[in-house]
Design a protein around this motif. Structure first.
Motif, short mmCIF file in Angstrom:
data_model
loop_
_atom_site.label_atom_id
_atom_site.label_comp_id
_atom_site.label_asym_id
_atom_site.label_seq_id
_atom_site.Cartn_x
_atom_site.Cartn_y
_atom_site.Cartn_z
N LEU A 91 0.65 -1.23 0.01
CA LEU A 91 -0.01 -0.11 0.00
C LEU A 91 0.81 1.08 0.07
N MET A 92 0.60 2.47 -0.78
CA MET A 92 1.21 3.56 -0.61
C MET A 92 0.23 4.85 -1.04
N TYR A 93 0.84 5.70 -0.45
CA TYR A 93 0.07 7.07 -0.93
C TYR A 93 0.88 8.24 -1.05
N GLN A 94 0.67 9.32 -1.82
CA GLN A 94 1.55 10.14 -2.20
C GLN A 94 1.11 11.68 -0.89
N GLY A 95 1.94 11.81 -0.26
CA GLY A 95 1.70 13.04 0.87
C GLY A 95 2.14 14.43 0.31
N ALA A 96 1.95 15.27 1.16
CA ALA A 96 2.45 16.66 1.14
C ALA A 96 3.87 16.76 1.32
N SER A 97 4.54 17.33 0.37
CA SER A 97 6.08 17.48 0.62
C SER A 97 6.70 18.96 0.17
N ASP A 98 5.50 19.79 0.05
CA ASP A 98 5.97 21.39 -0.36
C ASP A 98 6.44 22.06 0.83
N GLY A 99 6.37 21.45 1.96
CA GLY A 99 6.69 22.23 3.31
C GLY A 99 6.54 21.32 4.28
N CYS A 100 7.81 20.63 4.41
CA CYS A 100 8.05 19.52 5.57
C CYS A 100 8.12 20.15 6.81
N LEU A 101 7.68 19.59 7.97
CA LEU A 101 8.01 20.11 9.26
C LEU A 101 9.27 19.74 9.88
N GLY A 102 9.91 20.60 10.28
CA GLY A 102 11.19 20.61 11.00
C GLY A 102 10.99 19.87 12.56
N PRO A 103 12.20 19.25 13.07
CA PRO A 103 11.87 18.34 14.00
C PRO A 103 11.39 18.77 15.40
N THR A 104 11.24 20.08 15.57
CA THR A 104 10.85 20.89 16.77
C THR A 104 9.69 21.69 16.52
N GLU A 105 8.99 21.37 15.46
CA GLU A 105 7.65 22.30 14.87
C GLU A 105 6.59 21.79 15.59
N ASP A 106 5.65 22.73 15.86
CA ASP A 106 4.52 22.36 16.46
C ASP A 106 3.50 21.43 15.60
N ILE A 107 2.74 20.63 16.22
CA ILE A 107 1.72 19.81 15.42
C ILE A 107 0.42 20.86 15.59
N VAL A 108 -0.01 21.34 14.50
CA VAL A 108 -1.15 22.34 14.56
C VAL A 108 -2.50 21.49 14.10
N ALA A 109 -3.39 21.28 14.82
CA ALA A 109 -4.36 20.37 14.55
C ALA A 109 -5.35 20.80 15.62
N ASP A 110 -6.75 20.79 15.12
CA ASP A 110 -8.17 20.75 15.98
C ASP A 110 -8.11 19.56 16.59
N PRO A 111 -8.41 19.43 17.88
CA PRO A 111 -8.59 18.21 18.58
C PRO A 111 -9.47 17.29 18.08
N ALA A 112 -10.80 18.12 17.52
CA ALA A 112 -11.62 17.26 16.90
C ALA A 112 -11.26 16.27 15.57
N TRP A 113 -10.17 16.88 14.88
CA TRP A 113 -9.87 15.94 14.04
C TRP A 113 -9.07 14.81 14.36
N GLY A 114 -8.88 14.29 15.61
CA GLY A 114 -8.28 13.24 15.97
C GLY A 114 -6.98 13.17 15.57
N PRO A 115 -5.96 14.05 15.97
CA PRO A 115 -4.59 14.10 15.43
C PRO A 115 -3.70 12.82 16.22
N ASP A 116 -2.86 12.35 15.47
CA ASP A 116 -2.24 11.21 15.80
C ASP A 116 -0.68 11.52 15.17
N PHE A 117 0.11 10.84 16.01
CA PHE A 117 1.57 10.67 15.30
C PHE A 117 1.74 9.14 14.75
N GLU A 118 2.69 9.16 13.95
CA GLU A 118 3.06 7.86 13.31
C GLU A 118 4.57 7.92 13.37
N ALA A 119 5.21 7.18 14.05
CA ALA A 119 6.80 7.22 14.07
C ALA A 119 7.33 6.07 12.68
#
Length: 319
Positions: free
Chosen positions: A96-124
């Motif tokens: 399985l594979m998808y094409q994600g956003a890459s025009d502005g990758c986040l740096g290692p200490t940038e905030d995860i900006v998300a409404d909690p209603a969106w169900g934000p999750d990390f994936e290591a």
């Protein structure tokens, strides 16, 4: 060689070569990592200066392409088991594979900006950066194209995924920009790299508590050469293409679902997997997704306990 991109206020940052112990840096003749990939050469200057990971952008702040696989099929199997859905047999042979956003990758200490209603999750995850890959590349050619290895936090907005997938046209809103480790390591100098996989413990802490201590080299159904060859079946890949492994996922010692770190298991590389295991075992999930103020740390140490890629250290913030 280890490399990083300093956030100097420009869109693509400034490339530096980093010492193996992540303490010093040297400027490079090529101004950016993309320029070094395009020319297929990287020449560091002699003068050393202190290295500060907190000043880093993603190694490739803007990438031509980000392709994220699902190489750990155990993760997919748990998703479908929690839903009571059958597991198609071809998922074990065709990535399985998808094409994600890459025009502005986040740096290692940038905030995860998300409404909690969106169900934000990390994936290591583990990710690689390729050189040029020709259309129709076989696995040997794909393996030879890998230039650098790094870590990735492929952020997902779980509450938005079902409606998007129900449309039958893939992820957009539910997959915002991903974040990457401060340092990318040349594949031929990367500790634990063999057989197209990175072997080692990928560590995840949530709010200061161990959440995952997963083994990246185990249970990886598709190695990176297979993922890259899959992506290149009908098109070539430009130098600077990022390919992600998907969420690292381990089976339990008995072959079933893994257990949380607090219960003596390896834990998980995303909240969704812990919720899926809770659903399978108890009938309902208990662990909430991320909320503003939560903090996620992702890193990997070598056999001597030294950081290989530096640390992703991100806080969740409401829009």
């Amino acid at each position: 060689m280890k490399v990083a991109t300093l956030n100097d206020g420009t869109p693509d940052g400034r490339l530096v070569a980093v010492s193996d112990d992540l303490t010093t840096q040297r400027a490079c003749t090529e101004p950016t990592l993309q320029a070094a990939l395009d020319s297929d050469r990287l020449v560091p200057a002699y003068e050393e200066r202190p290295f500060a990971p907190a000043l880093c952008a993603a190694p490739l702040p803007r990438a031509y392409q980000f392709l994220d696989g699902s190489a750990y099929v155990n993760h997919v199997a748990l998703v479908r088991q929690a839903r009571g859905a059958a597991m198609p047999g071809r998922f074990w042979t065709d990535p399985l594979m998808y094409q994600g956003a890459s025009d502005g990758c986040l740096g290692p200490t940038e905030d995860i900006v998300a409404d909690p209603a969106w169900g934000p999750d990390f994936e290591a995850e583990i990710a690689v950066i390729t050189g040029y890959v020709p259309q129709g590349a076989n696995r040997d050619q794909a393996a030879a194209s890998i230039r650098y290895v790094m870590l990735c936090n492929d952020i997902s907005l779980r509450a938005l995924i079902p409606d998007e997938l129900a449309k039958g046209f893939g992820f957009v809103q539910s997959k915002p920009a991903s974040a990457f480790s401060p340092v990318a390591v040349a594949v031929d100098a990367c500790p634990g790299w063999r057989d197209g996989r990175l072997h080692g413990t990928l560590s995840v802490d949530l709010n200061g508590a161990p959440f995952g201590r997963v083994e990246a080299g185990e249970d990886m159904t598709f190695g990176f050469p297979a993922l890259i060859a899959h992506a290149a079946r009908t098109r070539s890949l430009a130098p600077g293409t990022i390919v992600g492994s998907g969420t690292v996922s381990n089976r339990g010692a008995d072959g079933g679902p893994g257990a949380p770190v607090a219960d003596g298991g390896r834990g998980y590389a995303c909240i969704a997997e812990q919720r899926m295991v809770e659903t399978i075992l108890t009938g309902a999930p208990r662990t909430p997704f991320l909320s503003p103020g939560d903090r996620v740390r992702i890193w990997m140490d070598d056999a001597e306990g030294r950081s290989i890629f530096g640390t992703l250290d991100q806080e969740v913030r409401a829009p």
